[in-house]
Design an enzyme around this catalytic site. Structure first.
Site, PDB file in Angstrom:
ATOM      1  N   ASP A  13      -0.495 -22.132 149.901  1.00  0.00           N
ATOM      2  CA  ASP A  13       0.201 -22.345 151.174  1.00  0.00           C
ATOM      3  C   ASP A  13       1.292 -21.323 151.451  1.00  0.00           C
ATOM      4  OD1 ASP A  13      -1.413 -24.608 151.455  1.00  0.00           O
ATOM      5  OD2 ASP A  13       0.043 -25.868 150.418  1.00  0.00           O
ATOM      6  N   LYS A  16      -1.199 -17.343 153.832  1.00  0.00           N
ATOM      7  CA  LYS A  16      -2.239 -16.305 153.715  1.00  0.00           C
ATOM      8  C   LYS A  16      -3.043 -16.183 155.000  1.00  0.00           C
ATOM      9  CE  LYS A  16      -3.857 -18.725 150.269  1.00  0.00           C
ATOM     10  NZ  LYS A  16      -2.757 -19.702 150.110  1.00  0.00           N
ATOM     11  N   GLY A  40      -6.418 -24.927 153.035  1.00  0.00           N
ATOM     12  CA  GLY A  40      -6.130 -25.196 154.442  1.00  0.00           C
ATOM     13  C   GLY A  40      -5.342 -24.007 154.945  1.00  0.00           C
ATOM     14  N   HIS A  41      -5.994 -23.128 155.688  1.00  0.00           N
ATOM     15  CA  HIS A  41      -5.346 -21.899 156.153  1.00  0.00           C
ATOM     16  C   HIS A  41      -5.080 -22.015 157.648  1.00  0.00           C
ATOM     17  CE1 HIS A  41      -7.148 -19.486 152.549  1.00  0.00           C
ATOM     18  NE2 HIS A  41      -6.416 -20.519 152.187  1.00  0.00           N
ATOM     19  N   GLN A 228      -5.903 -20.771 147.708  1.00  0.00           N
ATOM     20  CA  GLN A 228      -4.926 -21.270 146.732  1.00  0.00           C
ATOM     21  C   GLN A 228      -3.920 -20.151 146.402  1.00  0.00           C
ATOM     22  OE1 GLN A 228      -8.550 -22.167 145.791  1.00  0.00           O
ATOM     23  NE2 GLN A 228      -8.002 -23.631 147.348  1.00  0.00           N
TER      24      GLN A 228
HETATM   25  P1  GDP Z   1      -2.128 -20.790 153.634  1.00  0.00           P
HETATM   26  O1  GDP Z   1      -2.862 -21.899 152.988  1.00  0.00           O
HETATM   27  O2  GDP Z   1      -1.571 -19.822 152.654  1.00  0.00           O
HETATM   28  O3  GDP Z   1      -2.900 -20.084 154.718  1.00  0.00           O
HETATM   29  O4  GDP Z   1      -0.847 -21.467 154.349  1.00  0.00           O
HETATM   30  P2  GDP Z   1      -0.816 -22.861 155.177  1.00  0.00           P
HETATM   31  O5  GDP Z   1      -1.485 -22.635 156.472  1.00  0.00           O
HETATM   32  O6  GDP Z   1      -1.290 -23.985 154.353  1.00  0.00           O
HETATM   33  O7  GDP Z   1       0.748 -23.071 155.333  1.00  0.00           O
HETATM   34  C1  GDP Z   1       1.573 -22.146 155.971  1.00  0.00           C
HETATM   35  C2  GDP Z   1       2.250 -22.835 157.165  1.00  0.00           C
HETATM   36  O8  GDP Z   1       3.347 -22.063 157.617  1.00  0.00           O
HETATM   37  C3  GDP Z   1       1.345 -22.969 158.392  1.00  0.00           C
HETATM   38  O9  GDP Z   1       1.669 -24.136 159.077  1.00  0.00           O
HETATM   39  C4  GDP Z   1       1.702 -21.732 159.224  1.00  0.00           C
HETATM   40  O10 GDP Z   1       1.433 -21.885 160.609  1.00  0.00           O
HETATM   41  C5  GDP Z   1       3.171 -21.652 158.957  1.00  0.00           C
HETATM   42  N1  GDP Z   1       3.762 -20.299 159.002  1.00  0.00           N
HETATM   43  C6  GDP Z   1       3.197 -19.113 158.699  1.00  0.00           C
HETATM   44  N2  GDP Z   1       4.110 -18.129 158.712  1.00  0.00           N
HETATM   45  C7  GDP Z   1       5.282 -18.715 159.057  1.00  0.00           C
HETATM   46  C8  GDP Z   1       6.616 -18.226 159.198  1.00  0.00           C
HETATM   47  O11 GDP Z   1       6.924 -17.069 158.996  1.00  0.00           O
HETATM   48  N3  GDP Z   1       7.570 -19.152 159.545  1.00  0.00           N
HETATM   49  C9  GDP Z   1       7.288 -20.463 159.755  1.00  0.00           C
HETATM   50  N4  GDP Z   1       8.289 -21.266 160.090  1.00  0.00           N
HETATM   51  N5  GDP Z   1       6.046 -20.954 159.585  1.00  0.00           N
HETATM   52  C10 GDP Z   1       5.063 -20.083 159.230  1.00  0.00           C
HETATM   53  P1  IMO Z   2      -4.463 -23.022 150.164  1.00  0.00           P
HETATM   54  O1  IMO Z   2      -5.644 -22.089 150.166  1.00  0.00           O
HETATM   55  C1  IMO Z   2      -1.882 -25.692 147.840  1.00  0.00           C
HETATM   56  C2  IMO Z   2      -3.724 -27.808 144.474  1.00  0.00           C
HETATM   57  C3  IMO Z   2      -3.809 -29.314 144.606  1.00  0.00           C
HETATM   58  C4  IMO Z   2      -3.706 -29.718 143.149  1.00  0.00           C
HETATM   59  C5  IMO Z   2      -4.484 -28.624 142.437  1.00  0.00           C
HETATM   60  C6  IMO Z   2      -5.919 -28.996 142.103  1.00  0.00           C
HETATM   61  O2  IMO Z   2      -4.277 -23.761 151.426  1.00  0.00           O
HETATM   62  O3  IMO Z   2      -3.235 -22.306 149.685  1.00  0.00           O
HETATM   63  P2  IMO Z   2      -8.117 -29.235 143.583  1.00  0.00           P
HETATM   64  O4  IMO Z   2      -8.435 -30.129 144.747  1.00  0.00           O
HETATM   65  O5  IMO Z   2      -8.246 -27.782 143.896  1.00  0.00           O
HETATM   66  O6  IMO Z   2      -8.856 -29.616 142.344  1.00  0.00           O
HETATM   67  O7  IMO Z   2      -6.575 -29.528 143.262  1.00  0.00           O
HETATM   68  O8  IMO Z   2      -4.475 -27.503 143.307  1.00  0.00           O
HETATM   69  N1  IMO Z   2      -4.328 -27.038 145.593  1.00  0.00           N
HETATM   70  C7  IMO Z   2      -3.612 -26.425 146.551  1.00  0.00           C
HETATM   71  N2  IMO Z   2      -2.286 -26.423 146.786  1.00  0.00           N
HETATM   72  N3  IMO Z   2      -2.708 -24.966 148.622  1.00  0.00           N
HETATM   73  C8  IMO Z   2      -4.038 -24.933 148.389  1.00  0.00           C
HETATM   74  O9  IMO Z   2      -4.884 -24.128 149.079  1.00  0.00           O
HETATM   75  C9  IMO Z   2      -4.557 -25.728 147.337  1.00  0.00           C
HETATM   76  N4  IMO Z   2      -5.789 -25.964 146.854  1.00  0.00           N
HETATM   77  C10 IMO Z   2      -5.628 -26.748 145.786  1.00  0.00           C
HETATM   78  O10 IMO Z   2      -2.754 -29.821 145.391  1.00  0.00           O
HETATM   79  O11 IMO Z   2      -2.360 -29.628 142.727  1.00  0.00           O
HETATM   80 MG    MG Z   3      -2.807 -23.996 152.831  1.00  0.00          MG
END
Ligand code: GDP
Ligand code: IMO
Ligand code: MG
Length: 429
Positions: A13, A16, A40-41, A228
């Site tokens: 998270d 990316k 979840g991207h 991840q």
């Molecule tokens: P990923 O899994 O690495 O793609 O990241 P996630 O989407 O799970 O979580 C990142 C969250 O931060 C999302 O809700 C994005 O929309 C949000 N986001 C991304 N860049 C920024 C930033 O620079 N500032 C803020 N406040 N939110 C951001």
């Molecule tokens: P993105 O791509 C954050 C974590 C889970 C748990 C561990 C194992 O959005 O960054 P799993 O279901 O993979 O067997 O769970 O890994 N986990 C993540 N945490 N972002 C993710 O993906 C994750 N994918 C798995 O919360 O601790």
């Molecule tokens: Mg994510």
């Protein structure tokens, strides 16, 4: 020749999805090569937010080919739902997609196993998986006897494969659990449902290894999207509190089938602080008002499971380790805006373990649990920075914080993100 990879350097998270979307414009092909619907991207385009779990974050850029390789574990219903959602929202070119026939398929028994068998480690601490059947599917892939790949679903032997698996899995699950937790699976209905999925996905199925090797040889520009974060890498992360794939840079070639010679740049994505979902040690965690403030300000709730994310200070020891492990060339510092309004900021620059100061990231979780983070304190800033578009528009303390991250990690900072939208990005020169 040009191959770029985006890797999360913490526990996932790191945002990316935002960087992959931005870089897609300079690439021909975007590749998801490990993980599954545990990811979840988030991509924000204009006022639209897209949450992608299986489709590469390149799908929102017209003309780009998106590829899901054999290193991914695929839940067909989820990828179909994502395709349907994009169609309903009129995203063009969404069907410019190739899915490997080698991809391993997540089946109903994998969800059941994740729920009843993979809850906790032997010492009873909860791994806190996303419950998406990821670990059980990778286990079957390595075990071979009960695995199903997408390509198998188009063969006459598929019905037998499902019957065989359901027989064994029902017996295993029933032996392992309280009856109330598990309803026996029905092979006939699973076969019927998965045959329908197979039909729906047939236009996209391809030998992606051959496709990507030919593309790389033809000098197409490939962008690899890690899922991840590197600390969740099954071999090099905080085992056993990890995911079941190689989510650090070491996983790019084994997941995609594209050898390292075609990858010439690795970009590490780093949150300006740290978050973690699920169990396991987290030395810089702030289980207090600071952590709650970061959670509120950064809306730190899981994209997939909606769980509150654990929050804490940036850990430069961990990020330096994962950036070396992943062969990172430069980093992007994300969500910097979330830290606005704090009087002081901390960065962990070393660990104290058994009275010794060290910059080594421990290989055993028991040691990681015992380290005392050694912090460096920097002054915060009060200004809202979300409309800054250059380093010169940031408060001096924000610039100093970013520079210090680069110094402690030992890498140049290439981009700084101050909000979720494409435009809320600063290119650092
Ligand atoms: P990923 O899994 O690495 O793609 O990241 P996630 O989407 O799970 O979580 C990142 C969250 O931060 C999302 O809700 C994005 O929309 C949000 N986001 C991304 N860049 C920024 C930033 O620079 N500032 C803020 N406040 N939110 C951001
Ligand atoms: P993105 O791509 C954050 C974590 C889970 C748990 C561990 C194992 O959005 O960054 P799993 O279901 O993979 O067997 O769970 O890994 N986990 C993540 N945490 N972002 C993710 O993906 C994750 N994918 C798995 O919360 O601790
Ligand atoms: Mg994510």
């Amino acid at each position: 020749m040009p191959g770029t990879c985006v890797i999360g350097l913490q526990w996932g998270d790191e945002a990316k999805g935002k960087i992959v979307d931005l870089l897609t414009q300079q690439h021909d092909i975007v590749v998801r090569y490990q993980g599954g619907a545990n990811a979840g991207h988030t991509v924000v385009v204009d006022d639209q937010t897209y949450k992608l779990s299986l489709l590469p974050s390149g799908v929102l850029t017209p003309g780009v080919t998106c590829v899901i390789t054999g290193g991914v574990v695929l839940y067909p219903e989820k990828v179909i739902a994502e395709l349907d959602e994009l169609a309903a929202r009129n995203v063009q070119d969404y069907d410019n997609l190739k899915i490997s026939d080698r991809v391993h398929v997540i089946c109903p028994w994998h969800f059941a196993e994740d729920r009843v068998l993979d809850k906790s480690t032997s010492d009873g601490e909860n791994i806190g998986t996303t419950g998406r059947g990821i670990g059980p599917c990778y286990r079957d892939k390595v075990g071979r006897s009960y695995a199903i790949r997408l390509g198998d679903m188009y063969r006459d032997t598929f019905r037998h494969q499902v019957e065989h698996n359901v027989r064994v899995k029902n017996a295993l699950l029933q032996a392992g659990v309280d009856e109330a937790d598990f309803e026996p699976l029905d092979a006939a209905s699973i076969f019927k449902q998965y045959r329908e999925f197979a039909e729906r996905l047939e236009p996209y199925v391809a030998d992606t290894t051959e496709f990507l090797l030919s593309a790389a040889e033809a000098e197409k520009r490939l962008l690899f999207e890690g899922a991840q974060g590197a600390l969740l890498d099954v071999d090099h992360g905080t085992y056993p509190f990890v995911t079941s794939s190689n989510s650090s840079g070491v996983g790019i070639s084994n997941g995609s089938g594209v050898p390292a010679q075609h990858i010439n740049k690795v970009i590490g994505i780093v949150k300006a602080y740290t978050s973690r979902v699920g169990g396991g040690p987290f030395p810089t965690e702030q289980d207090n008002a600071i952590g709650q403030r970061i959670r509120d300000q950064g809306n730190e709730y899981g994209t997939v499971t909606k769980r509150p994310r654990r929050c804490g200070w940036l850990d430069a020891v961990a990020v330096r380790y994962t950036s070396r492990l992943s062969g990172v060339d430069s980093i992007c510092v994300m969500l910097l805006d979330v830290l606005s309004g704090l009087d002081e900021l901390r960065i962990c620059r070393g660990y104290l373990l058994d009275g010794q100061e060290s910059k080594r990231f421990p290989s055993h979780v028991d040691d990681l649990r015992r380290v005392e983070p050694q912090y460096e304190t920097l002054p915060g800033w009060q200004e809202d920075i979300s409309s800054a578009r250059s380093m010169s528009e940031l408060p001096a303390n924000a610039v100093a914080y970013v520079r210090r991250i680069g110094e402690l990690v030992g890498l140049p900072v290439e981009m700084v993100s101050v909000g979720p939208e494409r435009s809320q990005t600063i290119a650092v020169r």
